[in-house]
Design an enzyme around this catalytic site. Structure first.
Site, short mmCIF file in Angstrom:
data_model
loop_
_atom_site.label_atom_id
_atom_site.label_comp_id
_atom_site.label_asym_id
_atom_site.label_seq_id
_atom_site.Cartn_x
_atom_site.Cartn_y
_atom_site.Cartn_z
N MET A 82 -8.58 8.85 9.09
CA MET A 82 -9.23 9.18 7.82
C MET A 82 -10.27 10.28 8.01
O MET A 82 -11.33 10.27 7.37
CB MET A 82 -9.91 7.94 7.21
CG MET A 82 -8.94 6.81 6.92
SD MET A 82 -9.76 5.34 6.25
CE MET A 82 -10.45 4.63 7.73
N ASP A 115 0.84 -1.21 0.00
CA ASP A 115 0.00 0.00 0.00
C ASP A 115 0.86 1.24 0.00
O ASP A 115 1.99 1.20 0.46
CB ASP A 115 -0.78 0.06 1.31
CG ASP A 115 -2.09 -0.68 1.24
OD1 ASP A 115 -2.76 -0.70 2.26
OD2 ASP A 115 -2.43 -1.20 0.16
N LYS A 171 -3.79 2.70 -2.74
CA LYS A 171 -4.96 3.53 -3.02
C LYS A 171 -4.64 4.92 -2.56
O LYS A 171 -4.24 5.12 -1.43
CB LYS A 171 -6.16 3.04 -2.23
CG LYS A 171 -6.49 1.62 -2.48
CD LYS A 171 -7.65 1.23 -1.59
CE LYS A 171 -7.99 -0.22 -1.80
NZ LYS A 171 -7.62 -1.11 -0.81
N1 SAH Z 1 -4.19 0.24 9.28
C1 SAH Z 1 -3.74 1.60 9.51
C2 SAH Z 1 -4.84 2.61 9.27
C3 SAH Z 1 -5.34 2.65 7.85
S1 SAH Z 1 -6.52 3.93 7.60
C4 SAH Z 1 -3.18 1.71 10.93
O1 SAH Z 1 -3.37 0.81 11.76
O2 SAH Z 1 -2.49 2.71 11.19
C5 SAH Z 1 -5.49 5.24 7.03
C6 SAH Z 1 -5.43 6.35 8.03
O3 SAH Z 1 -4.45 6.08 9.02
C7 SAH Z 1 -5.02 7.69 7.47
O4 SAH Z 1 -6.10 8.35 6.85
C8 SAH Z 1 -4.58 8.42 8.72
O5 SAH Z 1 -5.69 8.81 9.49
C9 SAH Z 1 -3.88 7.30 9.48
N2 SAH Z 1 -2.42 7.26 9.27
C10 SAH Z 1 -1.71 6.19 8.89
N3 SAH Z 1 -0.40 6.45 8.88
C11 SAH Z 1 -0.27 7.74 9.28
C12 SAH Z 1 0.84 8.62 9.49
N4 SAH Z 1 2.09 8.21 9.29
N5 SAH Z 1 0.60 9.89 9.90
C13 SAH Z 1 -0.66 10.30 10.12
N6 SAH Z 1 -1.74 9.52 9.93
C14 SAH Z 1 -1.56 8.26 9.53
#
Ligand code: SAH
Length: 261
Positions: free
Chosen positions: A171, A38, A60
């Site tokens: 998100m 991803d 995506k």
């Molecule tokens: N599975 C992932 C989340 C996926 S949804 C997890 O456990 O972290 C994607 C969302 O994760 C983004 O829209 C944002 O809200 C957050 N996100 C993921 N990585 C990030 C980062 N490095 N900095 C800020 N937000 C992050």
């Protein structure tokens, strides 16, 4: 004679810093024949950690064409049934808004052995890297992680507003105005501190702080965009932010918060 069935490993890649990959993630990548990754996963490490693997970008990005979820699942299964050790490499934890559950179910249904290597979720680690603990003695003894991909339903907003503790929204950047308005409408104090942490664990990490009433304007003024984690609750007051402007905003919010503890 049929070829031996391969396997699928759903690997959490953590929030972006290679130091936050697990040992299990590194081993799975070393053993992989194919890696489907991803955009949010720390894919820059793949050349080094999975040098013999074929790398497939199924990322995506909002507003861009992406490989549909069913197609990703079909690819995982097809490659595993052909004998490959397939790694599905995801940002954060595969089972936190990562559709990992769907992918695991699809593998089970197709008779493909599948296992999960959990990752460090951004929900906890991105606030942490901005100095915000999601729980803190006497400030917050529970945290709720919610998707802001769609606006909150009235029932969700009502429950969240009355829950106390820390609310973490993933998100949620585009729906922030509607989320903050819904929480206030259902009685969450306007002075509740809010932080938005963008691009955690990168050189461009930035934290914008205000209160529930002011966060929309603060986010607009700063030009906040995804990916970002939104944190709502008293723990935001503990933010370690070097940016003096953010500190001033927080002091402002604190001064306005009549009902702060
Ligand atoms: N599975 C992932 C989340 C996926 S949804 C997890 O456990 O972290 C994607 C969302 O994760 C983004 O829209 C944002 O809200 C957050 N996100 C993921 N990585 C990030 C980062 N490095 N900095 C800020 N937000 C992050």
């Amino acid at each position: 004679m049929t070829a031996p069935v391969g396997s699928v490993v759903l690997v959490g890649g953590g929030p972006g810093d290679p130091d936050l990959l697990t040992v299990g993630a590194v081993r799975a990548l070393q053993d992989a024949d194919v890696v489907l990754y991803d955009r949010l996963a720390p894919y820059a490490v793949l050349d080094e950690l999975a040098p013999q693997a074929e790398l497939v970008d199924v990322g995506k990005r909002p507003g861009h064409h992406a490989i549909p979820q069913e197609e990703i699942e079909r690819l995982l299964i097809e490659r595993a049934l052909a004998g490959a050790r397939v790694v599905r490499f995801k940002g954060g934890d595969p089972f936190v808004f990562g559709r990992g559950g769907e992918e695991a179910a699809a593998c089970h249904a197709a008779g493909v052995p599948v296992r999960v290597i959990p990752g460090v979720t951004s929900a906890i680690s991105v606030p942490a890297t901005a100095g915000i603990p999601v729980t803190h003695r006497s400030l917050s003894r529970l945290f709720t992680v919610v998707s802001g991909h769609a606006p909150l339903s009235a029932a969700e907003a009502e429950h969240l507003a009355g829950l106390g503790g820390t609310i973490i929204v993933l998100m949620g950047v585009s729906n922030l105005p509607s989320i903050s308005a819904a929480l206030m409408r259902h009685g969450m104090p306007q002075g509740t501190p809010v932080a938005i942490v963008e691009r955690g664990f990168t050189a461009a990490q930035r934290t914008t702080v205000s209160d529930l009433a002011g966060i929309r304007e603060a986010a607009d003024a700063a030009g906040v965009h995804s990916p970002a984690v939104i944190v709502i609750g008293e723990v935001v007051r503990l933010v370690q932010e070097r940016d003096p402007e953010a500190v001033a905003l927080l002091a402002d919010a604190t001064a306005r918060a009549g009902d702060a503890p």
